[in-house]
Design a protein around this motif. Sequence first.
Motif, PDB file in Angstrom:
ATOM      1  N   GLU A 258       0.836  -1.209   0.000  1.00 33.10           N
ATOM      2  CA  GLU A 258       0.000   0.000   0.000  1.00 33.10           C
ATOM      3  C   GLU A 258       0.869   1.257   0.000  1.00 33.10           C
ATOM      4  N   MET A 261       2.404   1.689  -3.450  1.00 30.99           N
ATOM      5  CA  MET A 261       1.437   2.210  -4.420  1.00 30.99           C
ATOM      6  C   MET A 261       1.175   3.700  -4.176  1.00 30.99           C
ATOM      7  N   PHE A 277      -6.051  -0.153   1.563  1.00 31.80           N
ATOM      8  CA  PHE A 277      -7.033  -0.585   0.569  1.00 31.80           C
ATOM      9  C   PHE A 277      -8.114  -1.416   1.228  1.00 31.80           C
ATOM     10  N   PHE A 432      -8.494   0.474  -5.560  1.00 34.90           N
ATOM     11  CA  PHE A 432      -7.778  -0.762  -5.235  1.00 34.90           C
ATOM     12  C   PHE A 432      -8.612  -1.626  -4.309  1.00 34.90           C
ATOM     13  N   THR A 433      -8.384  -2.919  -4.379  1.00 35.18           N
ATOM     14  CA  THR A 433      -8.892  -3.783  -3.319  1.00 35.18           C
ATOM     15  C   THR A 433      -7.990  -5.010  -3.201  1.00 35.18           C
ATOM     16  N   TRP A 434      -7.845  -5.468  -1.971  1.00 34.39           N
ATOM     17  CA  TRP A 434      -7.226  -6.772  -1.747  1.00 34.39           C
ATOM     18  C   TRP A 434      -8.323  -7.807  -1.812  1.00 34.39           C
ATOM     19  N   LEU A 482      -3.994  -8.456  -5.452  1.00 30.96           N
ATOM     20  CA  LEU A 482      -4.234  -7.020  -5.446  1.00 30.96           C
ATOM     21  C   LEU A 482      -4.933  -6.667  -6.751  1.00 30.96           C
ATOM     22  N   LEU A 484      -6.859  -3.683  -9.109  1.00 33.22           N
ATOM     23  CA  LEU A 484      -7.018  -2.254  -9.370  1.00 33.22           C
ATOM     24  C   LEU A 484      -7.927  -2.087 -10.585  1.00 33.22           C
TER      25      LEU A 484
END
Length: 591
Positions: A258, A261, A277, A432-434, A482, A484
């Motif tokens: 994170e 990024m 995220f 973004f997301t995990w 990850l 995006l």
Amino acid sequence: MSEQLKDLVRTHTCGAIREADVGKPVVLLGWVHRVRDLGALIFFDVRDRYGVTQVVARDDSDLLATAKRLRPEFVVAVIGPVEMRSAETVNPKLATGTVEIAAGEIRVLNEAVRPPFQIAEETSVSEDLRLRYRYLDLRGPRMQRNIQLRHRVTNVIRRFFDTHDFLEIETPILTKSTPEGARDYLVPSRVHAGQFFALPQSPQIFKQLLMIAGMDRYFQIVRCFRDEDLRADRQPEFTQVDVEVSFASQDQIFELIERLMHELFAAVGLGSIEIPFRRLDYSEALARYGSDKPDLRCDLAVEDISKAFVDSNFKVFRQVVETGGAIRALPISGGGTASRRELDDLVARAGELGAAGLVWARYGPDGKVQSSVLKVAGEAAVRSALELAGAGKEDLILIAAGDGLVASKLLGQLRLEIAQKRGWLDPNRFVFTWVVNFPLLEWDEASRRYTAMHHPFTSPIDTDLERLSSEPGAVRAKAYDLVLNGSEIGGGSIRIHDQAVQRRMFELLNIGPEEAKSRFGFFLDALEHGTPPHGGIALGLDRIIALLAGETSIRDVIAFPKTATAVDLMAGAPADVDSKQLRELKLRSNG
RNA sequence: GGGGUCGUAGUUCAGUUGGUUAGAACGCCGGCCUGUCACGCCGGAGGUCGCGAGUUCGAGUCUCGUCGGCCCCGCCA
């Protein structure tokens, strides 16, 4: 006809000259961009990677004769003083537009044949032509921007990891084939006839060995190879930012990436992204978005509305639920005003995507419900469906029935297409997301056994360990992706460092001790020599840069990419080789 | 492996129901032009309609095959 550079030295680039330089004698070296021949007065633009500067030739007949010879893409040296342009002749489109060079001498360092396409900002040249003449394509502003962006990104990444005590360590390109995962590119060994190296799909095993070796924090910007079919975001050779950390938890890996990024986006001028995220459970990603890489720029999500039909006399839907299936709905805000034609198109599109059917429902202007199954399902059930889906007066819901996952995937696909069409996927937003808690294992129906979803060294989640024997398919892994804007830009896991767990894992994968030894022998030996708990991630560098550059294909951020059929149109690779080369390798071609 | 889509001048494209000599723009070549900047004006050259069969009196156009670019599914983290 070309002249020598001799001891001529560039004093300025074509993007550097400003009003402050007026009066200075300068030497520009670059390519002729455009020529505007007015007779006894000739303007031409000289271009290099830094910009464009206008040159004017006048008065001197020898000079004008040379300027008349100039054609696009000639390489020239221009020598002369910088002059101020008069107010009326300033070109606001150029950074150098307030000045020009009054040529005293023009040397044609090299001529050029007519280029197959013009080097310009807006080109609509077919991609195969661009790829065949990639060196010309790269000369153009779009690719210059993308390649420079790529350089900045890799620089930021290297600096980031360096400041966090990571070591960049190179791993072998000629290595050993591992049967798991993608098809390998093979390289024959001349010294050991009949044996082959494989190019790495990723340096997975090596980076774990580096942890065992006590390197503690490793990263590498590394080329990886996979002999699988291509896509807009998949090339046979691509670049990963490979990362591995000893003694790290999943949360620590997340925090590290994170921050990377965050720094990256700031450094390339895309502003401040929100961290940490969001984290999304794999199972929820599939149920709510029909994808393990959901695009969360739009918040449409699939709802389960199975309950709406349990008491209805709509037999088809009731039976689906009774036999373990589900009814799922995608509410589309503002979709209530869709025309009959648009609804029919959606149903037809669902058919194209392989769905048995698609049902829609909404509130009419009079508040009564409308639905393609109003008669068979009854108003109460449809109303209940709309309520369960959380649909408002203006909304439309699309309903799919059957296997829950299949229904979600269909609605997830429609979700993306609708969001795209309605402009809900803002290209300037980065969400973004995990995606976490991937299943450890995947049932392979063909070979009737489990395979590792990530890879066989991925650690199960501690609380799921006890289910390894009873319910292996339900065991979750410390594995994460990850995502995006709907693109998978990275994936990794916490690895198994406990040999008992590793043995159990091989049992589940139906890999016997002998087989494990032959396939992973040296690695299993290494694990016995004091393996620290460790984990890591690999980021897809090409995809990240494509997203940053606003490109839809990673080909546009790779200097020399391959086509969808894995061919290099410029180099003409792959190609036949000399029979002598094959003989040395003890190989025969059946091609 | 499968599906979709595109392929006509150097480039990007148009080309009617199958009908005379296949067009346009940009680029290219030549000429004119002292303030252009996507210069302008005048003139000119430039075509294996991807390739191969077939149908037809006649194919850029219809059919089949094949090659190539792109997108997607399968495959692939």
